[in-house]
Enzyme design. Structure first.
Site, PDB file in Angstrom:
ATOM      1  N   CYS A  11     117.205 115.185   7.273  1.00 30.40           N
ATOM      2  CA  CYS A  11     116.236 116.225   7.661  1.00 30.40           C
ATOM      3  C   CYS A  11     114.820 115.773   7.360  1.00 30.40           C
ATOM      4  O   CYS A  11     113.906 116.021   8.125  1.00 30.40           O
ATOM      5  CB  CYS A  11     116.558 117.533   6.946  1.00 30.40           C
ATOM      6  SG  CYS A  11     116.683 117.349   5.175  1.00 30.40           S
ATOM      7  N   GLU A  70     117.457 125.773   4.576  1.00 31.61           N
ATOM      8  CA  GLU A  70     116.911 124.409   4.660  1.00 31.61           C
ATOM      9  C   GLU A  70     117.310 123.888   6.028  1.00 31.61           C
ATOM     10  O   GLU A  70     118.449 123.472   6.228  1.00 31.61           O
ATOM     11  CB  GLU A  70     117.524 123.505   3.580  1.00 31.61           C
ATOM     12  CG  GLU A  70     117.279 123.942   2.149  1.00 31.61           C
ATOM     13  CD  GLU A  70     115.875 123.639   1.677  1.00 31.61           C
ATOM     14  OE1 GLU A  70     115.060 123.136   2.468  1.00 31.61           O
ATOM     15  OE2 GLU A  70     115.595 123.926   0.504  1.00 31.61           O
TER      16      GLU A  70
END
Ligand code: NAP
Length: 454
Positions: free
Chosen positions: A262, A228
């Protein structure tokens, strides 16, 4: 500075930690492996009870845990409390749903009986970032533990107290010693762990360089990884959208966690006909924000987590401006102590500048104007990343095009991108691969065993 808690609002060193010696690390690995051999045989209902207990502890200790995170990495205390509660939610979610997700799946074939059985892999290494010190870990730990795996956590070096808190919570909740251990080690020791045959797979949430390094080491050992990584999510506003609602959401979508998320909206791609209105609303909202001590409940924006992060964001802004970018609001550090950077909006982003292609991991919105939906989609996709995306329109045909054509792990229409235990989470392109959360997340670290009986 090694492994330490440093208050980013003041620069004060709160606590330092000695990294594990080689012998201590070896003992933890041996314990993890030995525990796995027992733990894999525990009933899923029992694991579920422990996870529910962990949820209760998280709720009980929410204020203290939130404060630990805020002091280590600067997130506003209100969001820190919300994060602790979201961890409780993901624990309960997997306690409730894991058995169903991992049930044998019968498949009709030429066999008298054939089916798929999901079995744990063993010791899983999680390398995690500091931006959501508890959430990032719990969203890995809850499904991994429910599936019968055991976890080793190598957390970011600036959040050791949060890292230790997770181990403590899971132990108190009833998980056996060794089912989940925090390793206080630097990043340079991760590849040795990957090379150890007892570690069966790894997950990393963090930057591209870290992801590349871990995936390369895992590739050499033929081990599964989930990555990720970064993102530069587009936030597209077309002319039929509710502009007021889009602008109000844009503020949170960009600035949650002081802009260090993010899946934050980072590139605002707005149709020319509504761009002036959207820009004015956004500037006014950014100007009204309170920047300051993150322990103060009325503060919207705290400091960035480390000195190097605030220096990096300042450098990216300066370079974009030097190349011709325009500052609409902010554009500088706050004078005085701490890693504070003012909420900033940049526009007229020059081709080739950091604003065009890089991830901005701080409170900086990048504003782009486009003529139509074709240009909007092309610009949204013109990025090395493909994590999340948010698009605003009330035209059904446009909604369908955006869903189909945006290259990202998720598309949120008329809302901001957020993670939700019920929905899979992850990216494509340089944002990584694999999924967390939901049924997909729990099936990443299992052996999908095919069974065929004559
Ligand atoms: P980072 O430097 O990559 O750190 C993340 C973790 O990786 C830390 O535990 C770090 O340890 C470790 N690490 C660093 N270099 C490594 C290496 N070569 N090998 C193995 N481990 C290594 O990340 P960051 O810059 O602090 O975090 C921000 C980035 O994470 C952003 O790009 C953000 O978009 C991304 N992120 C992605 C998601 C997602 O779900 N996709 C979520 C949150 C953040 P040390 O602290 O000891 O260096």
């Amino acid at each position: 500075m090694g492994i330490a808690s440093v208050n980013p609002a003041t620069g004060e060193i709160l606590k330092t930690f000695t990294p594990l010696t080689s012998e201590e690390l070896a003992a933890k690995l041996a314990l993890a492996e030995a525990t796995f051999q027992q733990y894999r045989r525990t009933a899923i209902s029992e694991r579920g009870q422990w996870l529910r207990q962990a949820a209760d502890i998280l709720e009980r200790d929410q204020v203290a845990l939130a404060k630990t995170m805020t002091l280590e990495m600067g997130k506003p205390i209100k969001s820190a409390i919300a994060e602790v509660l979201k961890c409780a939610l993901v624990c309960r979610f997997y306690a409730d749903n894991a058995a169903g997700y991992l049930e044998d799946v019968l498949i009709a074939t030429d066999a008298s009986r054939s089916f798929v059985r999901y079995q744990p892999l063993g010791v899983i290494l999680a390398v995690m970032p500091w931006n959501f010190p508890l959430w990032q870990v719990f969203r890995f730990a809850a499904p991994a533990l429910m599936a019968g795996n055991v976890g080793l956590l190598k957390h970011a070096s600036n959040v050791p107290q949060s890292a230790l808190a997770v181990e403590r919570i899971l132990l108190e909740a009833g998980f056996p010693e060794g089912a989940f251990q925090t390793l206080l080690i630097g990043a340079d020791r991760v590849s040795d762990l990957i090379n150890d045959e007892r570690v069966k797979a790894a997950t990393l949430t963090g930057s591209e360089p870290a992801g590349m390094s871990l995936a390369a080491a895992a590739g050499k050992q033929i081990k599964k990884v989930v990555l990720e990584l970064g993102g530069s999510d587009p936030f597209i506003v077309l002319d039929t959208a509710d502009i007021e609602a889009a602008a109000a959401t844009a503020v949170t979508a960009r600035l949650l966690n002081n802009g260090q998320t993010c899946i934050a909206a980072k590139r605002f791609i707005v149709m020319e006909t509504v761009a002036d209105q959207f820009e004015q609303l956004l500037v006014a909202k950014f100007q009204a924000l309170r920047v300051g001590d993150p322990l103060d409940e009325t503060v919207d924006i705290g400091p960035l987590a480390t000195v190097s992060i605030v220096s990096e964001i300042a450098h990216q802004v300066e370079k974009t401006v030097a190349m011709g970018g325009k500052v609409l609001v902010g554009g500088q550090r706050l004078e005085g102590k701490g890693n504070f950077y003012l909420p900033t909006i940049l526009t007229d982003i020059p081709v080739g500048s950091p604003g065009e292609k890089e991830e901005f991991f701080g409170p900086v919105a990048l504003l782009f104007r486009v003529k139509n939906i074709d240009e909007a989609i092309a610009l949204a996709n013109d990025s090395p990343f493909g994590l999340g995306s948010s698009a605003w329109t009330n035209n059904p045909a446009e909604i369908e095009r955006l869903i189909t054509e945006i290259e990202a792990g998720c598309v949120f229409i008329n809302g901001m991108v957020k993670s939700d235990p019920r929905l899979p989470f992850g990216g494509i392109k340089r944002s990584g691969f694999g999924r967390e959360l939901s049924v997909e997340g729990i099936r990443e670290f299992v052996n999908v065993k095919t069974v065929w009986i004559k």
